[in-house]
Write a protein that holds these residues in place. Structure first.
Motif, PDB file in Angstrom:
ATOM      1  N   UNK A  27      -6.518  51.741 102.309  1.00 28.46           N
ATOM      2  CA  UNK A  27      -5.831  53.121 102.969  1.00 28.46           C
ATOM      3  C   UNK A  27      -6.160  53.318 104.162  1.00 28.46           C
ATOM      4  N   UNK A  28      -7.371  52.853 104.475  1.00 31.22           N
ATOM      5  CA  UNK A  28      -7.953  53.377 106.096  1.00 31.22           C
ATOM      6  C   UNK A  28      -7.607  52.328 107.003  1.00 31.22           C
ATOM      7  N   UNK A  29      -7.163  51.102 106.747  1.00 33.47           N
ATOM      8  CA  UNK A  29      -6.650  49.852 107.625  1.00 33.47           C
ATOM      9  C   UNK A  29      -5.500  50.392 108.351  1.00 33.47           C
ATOM     10  N   UNK A  30      -4.419  50.857 107.793  1.00 34.48           N
ATOM     11  CA  UNK A  30      -3.312  51.378 108.513  1.00 34.48           C
ATOM     12  C   UNK A  30      -3.407  52.469 109.404  1.00 34.48           C
ATOM     13  N   UNK A  31      -4.389  53.312 108.803  1.00 37.84           N
ATOM     14  CA  UNK A  31      -4.670  54.690 109.817  1.00 37.84           C
ATOM     15  C   UNK A  31      -5.507  54.168 111.035  1.00 37.84           C
ATOM     16  N   UNK A  32      -6.242  53.422 110.839  1.00 37.22           N
ATOM     17  CA  UNK A  32      -7.125  52.867 112.057  1.00 37.22           C
ATOM     18  C   UNK A  32      -6.141  52.173 112.926  1.00 37.22           C
ATOM     19  N   UNK A  82       0.272  43.654 107.272  1.00 36.37           N
ATOM     20  CA  UNK A  82       0.481  42.944 106.130  1.00 36.37           C
ATOM     21  C   UNK A  82      -1.044  42.731 105.639  1.00 36.37           C
ATOM     22  N   UNK A  83      -1.859  42.765 106.429  1.00 31.70           N
ATOM     23  CA  UNK A  83      -3.230  42.743 105.943  1.00 31.70           C
ATOM     24  C   UNK A  83      -3.715  43.625 104.810  1.00 31.70           C
ATOM     25  N   UNK A  84      -2.802  44.802 104.624  1.00 29.83           N
ATOM     26  CA  UNK A  84      -3.129  45.594 103.511  1.00 29.83           C
ATOM     27  C   UNK A  84      -2.952  44.995 102.100  1.00 29.83           C
ATOM     28  N   UNK A  85      -1.710  44.024 102.392  1.00 27.97           N
ATOM     29  CA  UNK A  85      -1.429  43.319 101.031  1.00 27.97           C
ATOM     30  C   UNK A  85      -2.604  42.541 100.557  1.00 27.97           C
ATOM     31  N   UNK A  86      -3.342  41.942 101.220  1.00 26.30           N
ATOM     32  CA  UNK A  86      -4.684  41.335 100.823  1.00 26.30           C
ATOM     33  C   UNK A  86      -5.480  41.990 100.113  1.00 26.30           C
ATOM     34  N   UNK A  87      -5.549  43.271 100.621  1.00 28.71           N
ATOM     35  CA  UNK A  87      -6.521  44.085  99.885  1.00 28.71           C
ATOM     36  C   UNK A  87      -5.834  44.608  98.508  1.00 28.71           C
ATOM     37  N   UNK A  88      -4.696  44.380  98.308  1.00 30.69           N
ATOM     38  CA  UNK A  88      -3.898  44.720  96.759  1.00 30.69           C
ATOM     39  C   UNK A  88      -4.315  43.666  96.002  1.00 30.69           C
ATOM     40  N   UNK A 140       3.323  52.356 100.340  1.00 30.32           N
ATOM     41  CA  UNK A 140       3.159  51.262  99.525  1.00 30.32           C
ATOM     42  C   UNK A 140       1.952  50.808  98.836  1.00 30.32           C
ATOM     43  N   UNK A 141       0.972  51.222  99.246  1.00 27.04           N
ATOM     44  CA  UNK A 141      -0.295  51.062  98.531  1.00 27.04           C
ATOM     45  C   UNK A 141      -0.540  51.931  97.551  1.00 27.04           C
ATOM     46  N   UNK A 142      -0.169  53.241  97.652  1.00 23.20           N
ATOM     47  CA  UNK A 142      -0.156  54.119  96.580  1.00 23.20           C
ATOM     48  C   UNK A 142       0.509  53.693  95.368  1.00 23.20           C
ATOM     49  N   UNK A 143       1.681  53.119  95.631  1.00 20.69           N
ATOM     50  CA  UNK A 143       2.726  52.521  94.532  1.00 20.69           C
ATOM     51  C   UNK A 143       1.971  51.219  93.779  1.00 20.69           C
ATOM     52  N   UNK A 144       1.404  50.498  94.846  1.00 21.28           N
ATOM     53  CA  UNK A 144       0.793  49.273  94.239  1.00 21.28           C
ATOM     54  C   UNK A 144      -0.591  49.633  93.493  1.00 21.28           C
TER      55      UNK A 144
END
Length: 129
Positions: free
Chosen positions: A85-90, A37-43, A108-112
């Motif tokens: 994109x990098x946070x989920x990989x890490x 869910x931290x990735x949503x904050x980068x969106x 989901x990140x690519x779509x957003x």
């Protein structure tokens, strides 16, 4: 401002945006780990540097001047997009989230991000000189 098929464009973009957020939320909920869910904050934060520093860009095509403030805004936007994109990989590499959650979060990140880019190009106002 007359848009041909404006409703269809907005409806399609909203479906893509909803699908992106759905995949991001499902990557957390299905696997019982809320770190993706931290990735949503980068969106949410990614378009802000361009919005803040974008007014320092000159609209004169003949001007050979580069604004360092606008370049800094582009750099910060790039940092946020790459970290999205990098946070989920890490997190997956560290064993914190599963690989399937990583894939769902990246898709989901690519779509957003794609929705944000398409929206900004479709509904950009043309400046009359």
């Amino acid at each position: 401002m007359a848009l041909d098929g404006g409703f269809e464009k907005i409806a399609g973009l909203s479906i893509c945006l909803a699908a992106g957020f759905l995949l991001s939320i499902l990557s957390c909920a299905l696997y019982g780990n809320w770190w993706p869910l931290l990735v949503v904050f980068t969106y949410a934060l990614a378009p802000l540097p361009n919005a803040i520093f974008g007014r320092y860009v000159t609209s004169d095509p003949l001007a050979d001047v580069s604004s360092s403030v606008a370049d800094f805004g582009r750099f910060m936007t790039a940092v946020l997009v790459v970290s999205g994109f990098g946070l989920p990989v890490v997190l997956s590499h560290a064993g914190i989230i599963t690989s399937m959650a990583m894939y769902m979060s990246i898709i989901g990140g690519v779509l957003v991000y794609g929705t944000i880019i398409v929206y900004s190009t479709l509904f950009r106002e043309q400046q009359d000189f």
